[in-house]
Design an enzyme around this catalytic site. Structure first.
Site, PDB file in Angstrom:
ATOM      1  N   GLY A  12       0.782  -1.233   0.000  1.00 23.72           N
ATOM      2  CA  GLY A  12       0.000   0.000   0.000  1.00 23.72           C
ATOM      3  C   GLY A  12       0.814   1.283   0.000  1.00 23.72           C
ATOM      4  O   GLY A  12       0.359   2.304   0.536  1.00 23.72           O
ATOM      5  N   HIS A 114      -0.735   0.843 -13.036  1.00 23.60           N
ATOM      6  CA  HIS A 114      -0.092  -0.390 -13.517  1.00 23.60           C
ATOM      7  C   HIS A 114       1.394  -0.110 -13.779  1.00 23.60           C
ATOM      8  O   HIS A 114       1.727   0.886 -14.431  1.00 23.60           O
ATOM      9  CB  HIS A 114      -0.782  -0.844 -14.813  1.00 23.60           C
ATOM     10  CG  HIS A 114      -0.208  -2.115 -15.344  1.00 23.60           C
ATOM     11  ND1 HIS A 114      -0.516  -3.348 -14.829  1.00 23.60           N
ATOM     12  CD2 HIS A 114       0.700  -2.338 -16.338  1.00 23.60           C
ATOM     13  CE1 HIS A 114       0.155  -4.282 -15.475  1.00 23.60           C
ATOM     14  NE2 HIS A 114       0.897  -3.691 -16.395  1.00 23.60           N
ATOM     15  N   ASP A 146     -11.548  -0.924 -17.883  1.00 20.60           N
ATOM     16  CA  ASP A 146     -12.682  -1.444 -18.645  1.00 20.60           C
ATOM     17  C   ASP A 146     -12.781  -2.946 -18.376  1.00 20.60           C
ATOM     18  O   ASP A 146     -12.173  -3.444 -17.427  1.00 20.60           O
ATOM     19  CB  ASP A 146     -12.572  -1.079 -20.140  1.00 20.60           C
ATOM     20  CG  ASP A 146     -11.406  -1.770 -20.818  1.00 20.60           C
ATOM     21  OD1 ASP A 146     -10.757  -2.637 -20.186  1.00 20.60           O
ATOM     22  OD2 ASP A 146     -11.138  -1.452 -21.995  1.00 20.60           O
TER      23      ASP A 146
HETATM   24  C1  GAR Z   1       2.115  -0.961  -7.806  1.00 21.56           C
HETATM   25  O1  GAR Z   1       3.334  -0.822  -8.479  1.00 21.56           O
HETATM   26  C2  GAR Z   1       0.986  -1.212  -8.803  1.00 21.56           C
HETATM   27  O2  GAR Z   1       1.183  -0.570 -10.020  1.00 21.56           O
HETATM   28  C3  GAR Z   1       1.066  -2.704  -8.955  1.00 21.56           C
HETATM   29  O3  GAR Z   1       1.251  -3.173  -7.644  1.00 21.56           O
HETATM   30  C4  GAR Z   1       2.073  -2.229  -6.957  1.00 21.56           C
HETATM   31  C5  GAR Z   1       1.481  -1.984  -5.591  1.00 21.56           C
HETATM   32  O4  GAR Z   1       2.412  -1.323  -4.786  1.00 21.56           O
HETATM   33  N1  GAR Z   1      -0.124  -3.236  -9.542  1.00 21.56           N
HETATM   34  C6  GAR Z   1      -0.117  -4.234 -10.414  1.00 21.56           C
HETATM   35  O5  GAR Z   1       0.887  -4.835 -10.738  1.00 21.56           O
HETATM   36  C7  GAR Z   1      -1.479  -4.598 -10.966  1.00 21.56           C
HETATM   37  N2  GAR Z   1      -1.344  -5.431 -12.097  1.00 21.56           N
HETATM   38  P1  GAR Z   1       1.985  -0.723  -3.376  1.00 21.56           P
HETATM   39  O6  GAR Z   1       1.183  -1.811  -2.643  1.00 21.56           O
HETATM   40  O7  GAR Z   1       3.287  -0.418  -2.696  1.00 21.56           O
HETATM   41  O8  GAR Z   1       1.161   0.509  -3.636  1.00 21.56           O
END
Ligand code: GAR
Length: 201
Positions: A12, A114, A146
Site C-alpha cells: 500500500g 499499472h 474497462d
Molecule cells: C504498484 O506498483 C501497482 O502498479 C502494482 O502493484 C504495486 C502496488 O504497490 N499493480 C499491479 O501490478 C497490478 N497489475 P503498493 O502496494 O506499494 O502501492
C-alpha cells in the site's frame, strides 16, 4: 470534494501517498474507505489515518461476479459510486481482475495504476515481463478500467530507463517512485475537472 475508495492487495505505498496528499486540506479528494481482497499489510496505513477499511475475500463468494457484487456494495456503503457525484474507485495495487458487473457499476469512475507503459506488459507480472523481454525502458500507466485486463483508456504515463543488471525488486521500486506522485496528480486532476474520464457524463 471527490469521495474515493482505494483498493489494495499489498504494502500500500501508493495508498499511503494518497493518504498523505489528502491530509492537506487543499487536496480536492477525500479517501472514504480502503478495501482489499486479503489481509493486506497496507490496510494499516488506512487504519492509522482513521479511514474505514474492509476485506472481501473471493473465496467467500461462489463466483467472481458475486465477489464483485459484494465488493461493490461495501464501497457503496461509504457513498462512493452512488448519487449524482459518482466518486472514484482507485485500484492501487489490487492484484485481482475486477469482474464485468463491478466494472459496469462504477465505469468510467474507476481507475487503475499499472507498473508498465501500457499496452506493453499487461497483467500481474509487468515488471518481471519487461525485464524478461530485455526492455530498455518501461514505466507506469494510470488508466480507466474497462472489462479487459489493463486495456482501458490511458490517462497518464511516466517512463523509466531500465538499468543494466537491475533486479525486479529494484526496478519496481524505481517505478513506484514515479508512480506515487503520478497517481496523486491524476486523482487531483480528476477531482478538479482538469482531466476528463472518457465516457463520463
Ligand atoms: C504498484 O506498483 C501497482 O502498479 C502494482 O502493484 C504495486 C502496488 O504497490 N499493480 C499491479 O501490478 C497490478 N497489475 P503498493 O502496494 O506499494 O502501492
Amino acid at each position: 470534494m471527490l469521495k474515493i475508495a482505494v483498493l489494495i492487495s499489498g504494502g500500500g505505498s501508493n495508498l499511503k501517498a494518497l493518504i498523505d496528499a489528502a491530509a492537506d486540506p487543499d487536496f480536492p479528494a477525500e479517501i472514504a474507505c480502503v478495501g482489499s481482497d486479503t489481509d493486506a499489510p497496507g490496510l494499516d496505513h488506512a487504519r492509522s489515518a482513521g479511514i474505514p477499511t474492509f476485506v472481501v475475500r473471493p473465496r467467500d463468494s461462489a463466483t467472481r461476479e458475486e465477489w464483485g457484487a459484494v465488493l461493490a456494495a461495501a464501497i457503496q456503503e461509504h457513498h462512493v459510486g452512488t448519487g449524482p457525484d459518482r466518486g472514484l474507485v482507485v485500484s492501487a495495487g489490487l492484484m485481482r481482475i475486477l469482474p464485468p458487473g463491478f466494472v459496469r457499476t462504477f465505469s468510467p469512475h474507476l481507475i487503475n495504476t499499472h507498473p508498465a507503459l501500457l499496452p506493453e506488459y499487461p497483467g500481474a507480472h509487468a515488471v518481471r515481463d519487461a525485464l524478461a523481454a530485455g526492455a530498455a525502458r518501461t514505466g507506469v500507466t494510470v488508466h480507466v478500467i474497462d472489462e479487459g485486463v489493463d486495456t482501458g483508456p490511458v490517462l497518464r504515463q511516466a517512463a523509466v530507463d531500465v538499468l543494466p543488471g537491475e533486479t525486479e525488486a529494484d526496478l519496481h521500486e524505481r517505478i513506484k517512485q514515479l508512480e506515487r506522485p503520478l497517481l496523486v496528480e491524476t486523482v487531483r486532476d480528476i477531482a478538479l475537472g482538469r482531466l476528463a474520464l472518457p465516457g463520463a457524463a
